[in-house]
Design a protein around this motif. Structure first.
Motif, PDB file in Angstrom:
ATOM      1  N   VAL A  88      -3.342   2.274  -3.641  1.00  0.00           N
ATOM      2  CA  VAL A  88      -3.106   3.683  -3.302  1.00  0.00           C
ATOM      3  C   VAL A  88      -4.229   4.217  -2.423  1.00  0.00           C
ATOM      4  O   VAL A  88      -5.407   4.090  -2.757  1.00  0.00           O
ATOM      5  CB  VAL A  88      -2.982   4.547  -4.574  1.00  0.00           C
ATOM      6  CG1 VAL A  88      -2.869   6.026  -4.204  1.00  0.00           C
ATOM      7  CG2 VAL A  88      -1.781   4.117  -5.405  1.00  0.00           C
ATOM      8  N   ILE A  89      -3.853   4.799  -1.298  1.00  0.00           N
ATOM      9  CA  ILE A  89      -4.790   5.505  -0.434  1.00  0.00           C
ATOM     10  C   ILE A  89      -4.287   6.939  -0.305  1.00  0.00           C
ATOM     11  O   ILE A  89      -3.180   7.164   0.199  1.00  0.00           O
ATOM     12  CB  ILE A  89      -4.890   4.861   0.958  1.00  0.00           C
ATOM     13  CG1 ILE A  89      -5.400   3.422   0.857  1.00  0.00           C
ATOM     14  CG2 ILE A  89      -5.799   5.679   1.868  1.00  0.00           C
ATOM     15  CD1 ILE A  89      -5.360   2.668   2.172  1.00  0.00           C
ATOM     16  N   PHE A  90      -5.068   7.895  -0.786  1.00  0.00           N
ATOM     17  CA  PHE A  90      -4.667   9.291  -0.679  1.00  0.00           C
ATOM     18  C   PHE A  90      -4.940   9.805   0.735  1.00  0.00           C
ATOM     19  O   PHE A  90      -5.977   9.511   1.330  1.00  0.00           O
ATOM     20  CB  PHE A  90      -5.408  10.154  -1.699  1.00  0.00           C
ATOM     21  CG  PHE A  90      -4.822  10.088  -3.083  1.00  0.00           C
ATOM     22  CD1 PHE A  90      -3.822  10.960  -3.462  1.00  0.00           C
ATOM     23  CD2 PHE A  90      -5.258   9.140  -3.994  1.00  0.00           C
ATOM     24  CE1 PHE A  90      -3.258  10.891  -4.725  1.00  0.00           C
ATOM     25  CE2 PHE A  90      -4.713   9.065  -5.263  1.00  0.00           C
ATOM     26  CZ  PHE A  90      -3.704   9.947  -5.633  1.00  0.00           C
ATOM     27  N   VAL A 105       0.845  -1.202   0.000  1.00  0.00           N
ATOM     28  CA  VAL A 105       0.000   0.000   0.000  1.00  0.00           C
ATOM     29  C   VAL A 105       0.874   1.244   0.000  1.00  0.00           C
ATOM     30  O   VAL A 105       1.909   1.286   0.670  1.00  0.00           O
ATOM     31  CB  VAL A 105      -0.926   0.027   1.244  1.00  0.00           C
ATOM     32  CG1 VAL A 105      -1.754   1.310   1.270  1.00  0.00           C
ATOM     33  CG2 VAL A 105      -1.842  -1.189   1.265  1.00  0.00           C
ATOM     34  N   LEU A 106       0.435   2.253  -0.749  1.00  0.00           N
ATOM     35  CA  LEU A 106       1.095   3.559  -0.752  1.00  0.00           C
ATOM     36  C   LEU A 106       0.126   4.584  -0.175  1.00  0.00           C
ATOM     37  O   LEU A 106      -0.961   4.810  -0.717  1.00  0.00           O
ATOM     38  CB  LEU A 106       1.484   3.958  -2.179  1.00  0.00           C
ATOM     39  CG  LEU A 106       1.987   5.393  -2.385  1.00  0.00           C
ATOM     40  CD1 LEU A 106       3.225   5.668  -1.540  1.00  0.00           C
ATOM     41  CD2 LEU A 106       2.271   5.649  -3.867  1.00  0.00           C
ATOM     42  N   LEU A 107       0.504   5.195   0.959  1.00  0.00           N
ATOM     43  CA  LEU A 107      -0.251   6.310   1.526  1.00  0.00           C
ATOM     44  C   LEU A 107       0.305   7.579   0.905  1.00  0.00           C
ATOM     45  O   LEU A 107       1.470   7.928   1.136  1.00  0.00           O
ATOM     46  CB  LEU A 107      -0.113   6.339   3.049  1.00  0.00           C
ATOM     47  CG  LEU A 107      -0.667   5.117   3.793  1.00  0.00           C
ATOM     48  CD1 LEU A 107      -0.432   5.263   5.299  1.00  0.00           C
ATOM     49  CD2 LEU A 107      -2.147   4.912   3.505  1.00  0.00           C
ATOM     50  N   LEU A 108      -0.519   8.278   0.130  1.00  0.00           N
ATOM     51  CA  LEU A 108      -0.007   9.297  -0.781  1.00  0.00           C
ATOM     52  C   LEU A 108      -0.685  10.644  -0.580  1.00  0.00           C
ATOM     53  O   LEU A 108      -1.909  10.764  -0.665  1.00  0.00           O
ATOM     54  CB  LEU A 108      -0.240   8.806  -2.222  1.00  0.00           C
ATOM     55  CG  LEU A 108       0.323   9.607  -3.376  1.00  0.00           C
ATOM     56  CD1 LEU A 108       1.842   9.718  -3.313  1.00  0.00           C
ATOM     57  CD2 LEU A 108      -0.092   8.956  -4.702  1.00  0.00           C
ATOM     58  N   ASP A 109       0.129  11.673  -0.323  1.00  0.00           N
ATOM     59  CA  ASP A 109      -0.374  13.044  -0.263  1.00  0.00           C
ATOM     60  C   ASP A 109      -0.619  13.533  -1.685  1.00  0.00           C
ATOM     61  O   ASP A 109      -0.128  12.946  -2.663  1.00  0.00           O
ATOM     62  CB  ASP A 109       0.658  13.931   0.454  1.00  0.00           C
ATOM     63  CG  ASP A 109       0.079  15.290   0.837  1.00  0.00           C
ATOM     64  OD1 ASP A 109      -1.146  15.480   0.725  1.00  0.00           O
ATOM     65  OD2 ASP A 109       0.868  16.160   1.244  1.00  0.00           O
TER      66      ASP A 109
END
Length: 244
Positions: free
Chosen positions: A76-78, A48-52
């Motif tokens: 992807v979770i923004f 998982v990528l926690l992405l701003d």
């Protein structure tokens, strides 16, 4: 799961890192912008990528778009301070959209959804992003957690009530501001109207039962709920039952 955190604010990265660990997952790396995140995705292969969204050099939307070209991209979770990019984010295959400041429960719930996302759903999202699918494969809903992604194949029914539509799905219920008419036009091959205020998912259709003279309701696979069937739509529903 292995998590990569991308945010241009060091304090923001550290806070997210603590929440991820508290949720029982592992932070494999951190990145200050989308460009660095792409490099670390290739190096660490996170789940998982926690992405701003707003970051220098390469923002989150650009980063998510670049990830769609990978064979096995991370979910992807923004995580951002603004909700104005939510729809665009989901078009780049994001499975979650959390608003800052993120609390522990909301992050944990989003990560749990990510852990249940299977390869077939990822491929469906990627196909929709590249125009290979004529319809959406998910419904977006704004909730207290931010913007949520509801896979279409997890939805039991749509139920209209005044100005909103309730989406009943495997994970619970959410409200959306789309109309049944719009939903029926887009998803008419997967849903059937059983009442003027209800669309039912054909794959979850189990049976029809009479509850009183001239009154019928429909049963679902997987849940104990029932929906009323109007006389007007009963013949079409019976025909569909004979075809299944």
């Amino acid at each position: 799961m292995n998590i990569l955190i991308c945010d241009d604010e060091p304090l923001g990265r550290e806070r997210l890192s603590r929440l991820v660990v508290e949720a029982g997952h592992h932070v494999v790396a951190q990145a200050p912008n989308g460009l660095d995140a792409l490099a670390k995705v290739s190096e660490f292969h996170p789940d998982v990528l926690l992405l701003d969204v707003r970051m220098p050099e390469m923002d989150g939307i650009q980063c998510a778009e670049a990830l769609t070209g990978l064979q096995n991209p991370p979910a992807v979770i923004f995580v951002t301070a603004s909700d104005q990019h939510a729809i665009e984010a989901f078009q780049k295959q994001a499975i979650g959209y959390l608003l800052k400041p993120v609390n522990r429960d909301d992050l944990s719930a989003a990560l749990n959804r990510a852990s249940r996302l299977n390869a077939a759903q990822v491929n469906q999202l990627r196909a929709a992003n590249h125009g290979d699918s004529p319809t959406r494969q998910h419904i977006t809903a704004r909730t207290h957690r931010g913007m949520e992604l509801i896979p279409l194949d997890s939805i039991y029914y749509f139920l209209a009530d005044q100005k909103y539509v309730t989406v009943r799905h495997a994970g619970g219920e959410v409200l959306i501001d789309e109309t049944l008419k719009e939903l029926e036009a887009e998803f008419g091959d997967r849903f059937i109207r059983v009442h003027r205020n209800a669309l039912l998912a054909i794959p979850f259709l189990e049976g029809i039962e009479m509850v009183a003279t001239g009154q019928y309701q429909v049963r679902f696979r997987g849940i104990d709920e029932r929906l009323a069937v109007s006389r007007r739509h009963l013949p079409q529903l019976k025909d569909k039952m004979h075809m299944l």
